[in-house]
Write a protein that holds these residues in place. Sequence first.
Motif, mmCIF file in Angstrom:
data_model
loop_
_atom_site.group_PDB
_atom_site.id
_atom_site.type_symbol
_atom_site.label_atom_id
_atom_site.label_comp_id
_atom_site.label_asym_id
_atom_site.label_seq_id
_atom_site.Cartn_x
_atom_site.Cartn_y
_atom_site.Cartn_z
ATOM 1 N N LYS A 157 2.805 9.981 2.632
ATOM 2 C CA LYS A 157 3.442 11.066 1.887
ATOM 3 C C LYS A 157 4.541 10.532 0.981
ATOM 4 N N VAL A 158 4.602 11.088 -0.194
ATOM 5 C CA VAL A 158 5.741 10.899 -1.094
ATOM 6 C C VAL A 158 6.270 12.294 -1.375
ATOM 7 N N GLY A 159 7.490 12.563 -0.887
ATOM 8 C CA GLY A 159 7.987 13.939 -0.953
ATOM 9 C C GLY A 159 7.120 14.815 -0.056
ATOM 10 N N ASN A 160 6.619 15.904 -0.626
ATOM 11 C CA ASN A 160 5.761 16.804 0.161
ATOM 12 C C ASN A 160 4.290 16.687 -0.222
ATOM 13 N N ILE A 161 3.942 15.586 -0.908
ATOM 14 C CA ILE A 161 2.557 15.376 -1.344
ATOM 15 C C ILE A 161 1.913 14.280 -0.506
ATOM 16 N N THR A 162 0.732 14.542 0.016
ATOM 17 C CA THR A 162 -0.020 13.559 0.795
ATOM 18 C C THR A 162 -1.034 12.868 -0.105
ATOM 19 N N TYR A 163 -0.999 11.565 -0.121
ATOM 20 C CA TYR A 163 -1.923 10.752 -0.913
ATOM 21 C C TYR A 163 -2.887 10.033 0.031
ATOM 22 N N THR A 164 -4.140 9.986 -0.369
ATOM 23 C CA THR A 164 -5.171 9.345 0.459
ATOM 24 C C THR A 164 -6.037 8.442 -0.411
ATOM 25 N N ARG A 165 -6.350 7.255 0.114
ATOM 26 C CA ARG A 165 -7.278 6.332 -0.554
ATOM 27 C C ARG A 165 -8.355 5.935 0.436
ATOM 28 N N THR A 166 -9.575 5.949 -0.008
ATOM 29 C CA THR A 166 -10.677 5.421 0.800
ATOM 30 C C THR A 166 -11.384 4.338 -0.008
ATOM 31 N N VAL A 167 -11.829 3.299 0.690
ATOM 32 C CA VAL A 167 -12.487 2.164 0.043
ATOM 33 C C VAL A 167 -13.701 1.768 0.867
ATOM 34 N N PHE A 168 -14.829 1.540 0.202
ATOM 35 C CA PHE A 168 -15.993 0.971 0.874
ATOM 36 C C PHE A 168 -16.797 0.146 -0.123
ATOM 37 N N SER A 169 -17.631 -0.733 0.410
ATOM 38 C CA SER A 169 -18.512 -1.567 -0.406
ATOM 39 C C SER A 169 -19.944 -1.160 -0.088
ATOM 40 N N SER A 170 -20.623 -0.630 -1.077
ATOM 41 C CA SER A 170 -21.901 0.039 -0.862
ATOM 42 C C SER A 170 -23.080 -0.915 -1.022
ATOM 43 N N VAL A 171 -23.964 -0.916 -0.024
ATOM 44 C CA VAL A 171 -25.219 -1.668 -0.143
ATOM 45 C C VAL A 171 -26.179 -0.994 -1.115
ATOM 46 N N PRO A 172 -26.454 0.299 -0.970
ATOM 47 C CA PRO A 172 -27.449 0.905 -1.875
ATOM 48 C C PRO A 172 -27.012 0.928 -3.333
ATOM 49 N N ASP A 173 -25.714 0.996 -3.603
ATOM 50 C CA ASP A 173 -25.251 1.084 -4.983
ATOM 51 C C ASP A 173 -24.587 -0.192 -5.488
ATOM 52 N N GLN A 174 -24.515 -1.223 -4.658
ATOM 53 C CA GLN A 174 -24.024 -2.542 -5.071
ATOM 54 C C GLN A 174 -22.722 -2.462 -5.862
ATOM 55 N N ALA A 175 -21.762 -1.742 -5.291
ATOM 56 C CA ALA A 175 -20.458 -1.589 -5.931
ATOM 57 C C ALA A 175 -19.406 -1.329 -4.867
ATOM 58 N N ILE A 176 -18.168 -1.612 -5.225
ATOM 59 C CA ILE A 176 -17.022 -1.249 -4.389
ATOM 60 C C ILE A 176 -16.461 0.053 -4.937
ATOM 61 N N ILE A 177 -16.277 1.007 -4.040
ATOM 62 C CA ILE A 177 -15.851 2.346 -4.433
ATOM 63 C C ILE A 177 -14.464 2.624 -3.850
ATOM 64 N N ILE A 178 -13.558 3.120 -4.707
ATOM 65 C CA ILE A 178 -12.216 3.523 -4.272
ATOM 66 C C ILE A 178 -12.024 4.979 -4.681
ATOM 67 N N HIS A 179 -11.714 5.814 -3.711
ATOM 68 C CA HIS A 179 -11.500 7.237 -4.006
ATOM 69 C C HIS A 179 -10.048 7.570 -3.712
ATOM 70 N N LEU A 180 -9.369 8.173 -4.701
ATOM 71 C CA LEU A 180 -7.947 8.485 -4.625
ATOM 72 C C LEU A 180 -7.751 9.994 -4.727
ATOM 73 N N THR A 181 -6.944 10.544 -3.814
ATOM 74 C CA THR A 181 -6.698 11.988 -3.856
ATOM 75 C C THR A 181 -5.231 12.285 -3.597
ATOM 76 N N ALA A 182 -4.810 13.429 -4.085
ATOM 77 C CA ALA A 182 -3.488 13.984 -3.773
ATOM 78 C C ALA A 182 -3.703 15.440 -3.399
ATOM 79 N N ASP A 183 -2.982 15.913 -2.380
ATOM 80 C CA ASP A 183 -3.242 17.292 -1.934
ATOM 81 C C ASP A 183 -2.513 18.341 -2.772
#
Length: 824
Positions: A157-183
């Motif tokens: 959290k920064v202030g009252n906002i929650t930030y989330t990051r997810t990371v994975f390396s995909s076999v079927p799509d042959q890429a590294i994926i990073i997903h960033l969100t703020a609530d």
Amino acid sequence: MHNSIRNKGMVFTIFISLTISVSAQNTDLKLWYNAPAENVWEAALPVGNGRLGAMVFGNPGQEQISLNEASIWSGGPNRNDNPEALNALPEIRKLIFEGQYQQASKMAAQHIQSKRINGMMYQPAGDFRLVFPGHENYAGYYRELDLESAVAKTTYKVGNITYTRTVFSSVPDQAIIIHLTADKPGSLTFEASLLSEHNSKVIVAKDNILYLSAQSSDKDGVKGAVKFETGVGIKQKGGTISSDNGNLKVSGASSATVYISIATNFVNYKDISADEKTKNAAYLHAVMQKSYRRLSKDHITAYQKYFNRVQINLGKTPSAGLPTDQRVAEFAKGNDPQLAALYYQFGRYLLISSSQPGGQPANLQGIWNNKMNPPWGSKYTININTEMNYWPAEESNLSEMHGPLIEMVKELSETGKETARVMYGAAGWVTHHNTDLWRISGPVDAINYGMWPMGGAWLSRHLFEKYLYNGDREYLKTVYPALKGAAQFYLDFLVEEPVKGWMVVSPSMSPENSPKSHQEISIAAGTTMDNQLVFDLFTNTIRAAEALNTDVVLIDKLKKMRMRLPPMQVGQYGQLQEWIQDLDNPNDKHRHVSHLFGLYPAGQISPYHTPQLFEAAKNSMIQRGDVSTGWSMGWKVNLWARLQDGNHAYKLITNQLTPAGVNQGENSGGGTYPNLFDAHPPFQIDGNFGCTAGITEMLMQSHDEAIHLLPALPDAWKDGSISGLRARGGFEIERLVWKDGHLYEVVIKSTLGGKCRLRVPNQIKGRKLAVAAGNNPNPFFQSLEVKPAIISATAGLRPAEIKDTLLYEVDTKPGKTYKFKISQ
């Protein structure tokens, strides 16, 4: 219509049930921390798809994602044979047999050691950086690596906002994926950049795609020839995206997905003609057409196909709620069976993540490396470490992950033909103690390490071992030429030693060790490990040829030569001798225990068939000691499991699951880093894989004419279960349950049919289960014809301590499942 609705309702109910079950299990399958890795690479969390690796640091203000691609190595196609070896060979052998080891070693260094090429280096692609203004002050921090989904997540959290990051390396799509969100909508602002220590160029294309182009390094006079390109694309929800000074900037978004692709010009070990830019563009274009939800679903489905095959429960832990690094620090102070189970599954996770079908085998660091010149080049060290990476592959139900190693052995069987011919005047193929992406097969490094022409023998074991699990004759046909070629080399290379007339490998060594009486000169003839390796190779080649009804003349030659190999010997201290002479020092604490190859991974030493050798191997283990480098302790878990001492094997797990730097001993510092990576030190991944194999061996073994259940169960794991293990002969342990240290239930599926023989610690019952006697007729459990040991008159051996067991058997049919329970 009414029936259809009712069926849909049933499916929905089942889905909810499975979701609850998986959610409950998730708490046992997470590495988690309450602080970021900051700048400590060994605290970052690894994700990988066999080709693309990333280390996720989880830093709130400035995130770092270290990037790897499996074919980014220094140099290019090359050879490192030394043709001077052939003429020098007779004189070097003569000097060894005369006991003039220093002169022999000096001559080998001059004429056998590679003149300049000692293997190329596995190198990083670079770093992806994300800068989040104002996120230096944060609260409620949490990061995890979920082994159930192969996803790394960071939240704070920064202030009252929650930030989330997810990371994975995909076999079927042959890429590294990073997903960033703020609530809170519109609160996500960051800047993205690519960096590399290679001589590189960064550009931003007109469609806001970030590209980094580079070329690998030169080494040993070989020009760096691997060209690669990294591409980064971003899709945001809300806000804007722009470019500035080679960076991408997202402002005021609610969420964003980052797509990272990497491609090289590598085709195979002798072909680097691909267009890395075209390949990379294709990867990036394809993956950016998909939504994050679809990418995540496809990734998890592909990963869980392998990971979910095995589930393990070693008991519950009150302290399981602590962060993972704290649990490692506390492990030696008390029993934490859930951490042992997590560590087991982490090894399986690493193998899935670093070794995928069609790709490169896992190297000394898997696929994760942040150094331009990593320790030992992060190469393939094949005097144990590479083989150790694949010990869990078959038995922990990851057979597909074994494929890249099998392909590398086939490739080495091609490059190694030239080495065998040019250096030793022999047929077949040979490789030494190290290789790399370019499949070099000559000696690597100084002669004290490099004069070991046995890499082909040990690697070839994997070719035949895979067949013992799958029983696939078509597969066996594809690997038989490599197996045969390895055996043919030793038919030509073995030489008669003058004292006993035995046929021995010379020159060679017992890997990286030397008798104290030889002033650290390692060169030798007929070391115990070499004899065991050649015996193992000849036996497996004979069995393969017989299974394929081929090469009758070769079979006869191999059987005759096998009879002339030196037997294993028990020395003056009651130890299994490491050398052909009785030169062992009981105070030697060297990390390599090479002479115990016959105990594990091979099955040449058995409490039931060779009890004197079994006792001698145990004495050697006691004399060598416990604490060592991380990978060595991982090997010793397996060795003590084969010695049926579960408490001692557990002690080695405790030593290994100790924070790096705490253990003291030869090469002190071995243990575990905060992210559960094994510490040699530094990081080597083989210790992780070795310990996963060792825990399997504690619970199930299948090398000694039977499936042995609970052969080395420690007192710490009184109650538990495991499902999904595979045994030789095409058997799968669908369920193994024990209570209060006794076998309670076992369910076995037979894929090939045939005799299933079970060795168990207590009585069980089941339909058509009979008491077994004599040799097991199942061809996948054929016993080895080991020559009688030579035992020193001063050895003072006591009778081997063997656990009481019961031996049962049942005739099975392909595809059928058999259930056995404790006898009441």
